[in-house]
Motif scaffolding. Structure first.
Motif, short mmCIF file in Angstrom:
data_model
loop_
_atom_site.label_atom_id
_atom_site.label_comp_id
_atom_site.label_asym_id
_atom_site.label_seq_id
_atom_site.Cartn_x
_atom_site.Cartn_y
_atom_site.Cartn_z
N VAL A 1 5.13 -0.13 1.57
CA VAL A 1 5.24 1.33 1.59
C VAL A 1 4.25 1.83 2.62
O VAL A 1 3.06 1.49 2.56
N THR A 2 4.73 2.65 3.55
CA THR A 2 3.87 3.06 4.65
C THR A 2 4.27 4.45 5.15
O THR A 2 5.32 4.97 4.81
N GLN A 3 3.43 5.02 5.96
CA GLN A 3 3.68 6.35 6.50
C GLN A 3 4.42 6.25 7.82
O GLN A 3 4.31 5.26 8.56
N MET A 4 5.16 7.30 8.12
CA MET A 4 5.82 7.41 9.44
C MET A 4 4.80 7.26 10.54
O MET A 4 3.66 7.76 10.43
N GLY A 5 5.20 6.56 11.60
CA GLY A 5 4.32 6.41 12.75
C GLY A 5 3.46 5.15 12.72
O GLY A 5 2.93 4.75 13.76
N ASP B 1 14.03 3.72 9.10
CA ASP B 1 13.76 2.28 9.05
C ASP B 1 13.66 1.78 7.62
O ASP B 1 13.61 0.57 7.39
N SER B 2 13.63 2.69 6.67
CA SER B 2 13.56 2.29 5.26
C SER B 2 14.81 1.48 4.92
O SER B 2 15.94 1.95 5.11
N ALA B 3 14.59 0.28 4.41
CA ALA B 3 15.70 -0.64 4.14
C ALA B 3 15.11 -1.91 3.54
O ALA B 3 13.88 -2.03 3.41
N GLY C 1 13.96 -11.10 0.58
CA GLY C 1 14.00 -9.75 1.12
C GLY C 1 12.64 -9.07 1.07
O GLY C 1 11.79 -9.38 0.23
N SER C 2 12.46 -8.14 2.00
CA SER C 2 11.25 -7.31 2.04
C SER C 2 11.70 -5.86 2.06
O SER C 2 12.39 -5.43 2.98
N ARG C 3 11.34 -5.13 0.99
CA ARG C 3 11.78 -3.74 0.88
C ARG C 3 10.75 -2.86 1.56
O ARG C 3 9.61 -2.78 1.11
N LEU C 4 11.18 -2.21 2.63
CA LEU C 4 10.31 -1.32 3.40
C LEU C 4 10.65 0.12 3.07
O LEU C 4 11.81 0.53 3.18
N THR C 5 9.65 0.88 2.67
CA THR C 5 9.82 2.31 2.41
C THR C 5 8.90 3.08 3.34
O THR C 5 7.68 2.86 3.33
N VAL C 6 9.49 3.96 4.14
CA VAL C 6 8.71 4.77 5.07
C VAL C 6 8.68 6.21 4.55
O VAL C 6 9.73 6.81 4.31
N LEU C 7 7.47 6.72 4.34
CA LEU C 7 7.31 8.07 3.75
C LEU C 7 7.01 9.10 4.84
O LEU C 7 6.46 8.77 5.89
#
Lengths: 117, 109
Positions: free
Chosen positions: A12-16, A85-87, A111-117
């Protein structure tokens, strides 16, 4: 002993921001892949390496850069993350195929679940 | 490139029922696989079946390469069969494994 392993499983990470996902396989396969699974579960190939050489490079933003230090490892680095890019990103590997095909049976990591906040 | 189409898109079954999932592909293939994605997101290999018929317990698959389709049979379905079933193919001489959109299966107890 996990055959295809990815880290991290959740991100889980921030935009940019810039982030990386690592993948390792202990199956002795020659070919490794990155797939992206969107919210509708559709699986789309992004990249493939065969013996450290890039052989598939789909229409993916150049913010995505794969790297294969050896045939057992394939990493994915993503710069300047965007909401889209969240996927879930799946790593996979396969042996070289039989005559007429360059791929054998495909095996996936978890799998690696990426969440962009 | 090769197109892979799966049907039906969604399927609801009562536990114990049988079902057939279909995969059509637009080109000749050297590689055809069926996967099950369980509710936890894991992609599990079911069959590697470019042609012919294979069976594994309650599941079996048949690929008729000359007619460009593959079938996955699930017999005596169980709640643990729920999830998404994907067909994936590599066209002859190709490098990419292309996935269909999947069949979402829900088995009711």
């Amino acid at each position: 002993d996990t055959a295809v392993s990815q880290t991290p499983k959740y991100l889980v990470t921030q935009m940019g921001n810039d982030k990386s996902i690592k993948c390792e396989q202990n199956l002795g396969h020659d070919t490794m892949y990155w797939y992206k699974q969107d919210s509708k579960k559709f699986l789309k190939i992004m990249f493939s390496y065969n013996n450290k050489e890039l052989i598939i490079n789909e229409t993916v933003p150049n913010r995505f850069s794969p790297k294969s230090p050896d045939k057992a490892h394939l990493n994915l680095h993503i710069n300047s993350l965007e909401l889209g890019d969240s996927a879930v990103y799946f790593c996979a590997s396969s042996p070289s195929g039989t005559s007429g095909s360059s791929t054998g049976e495909l095996f996936f990591g978890e799998g690696s679940r990426l969440t962009v906040l | 490139g090769i197109q892979v189409e799966q049907s039906p898109p969604d399927l609801i079954l009562q536990e114990g029922a049988n079902s057939t999932l279909r995969c059509n592909f637009s080109d000749s293939v050297n590689n055809l696989q069926w996967f099950h994605q369980n509710p936890w997101g894991q992609l599990i290999n079911l069959f590697y079946i470019p042609s012919g018929t294979k069976q594994n317990g309650r599941l079996s698959a048949t690929t008729v390469a000359t007619e460009r389709y593959s079938l996955l049979y699930i017999s005596s379905s169980q709640t643990t069969d729920s999830g998404v079933y994907f067909c994936a193919a590599v066209s002859t001489g190709g490098f990419k494994t292309i996935f269909g959109a999947g069949t979402r299966l829900f088995v009711k107890a």
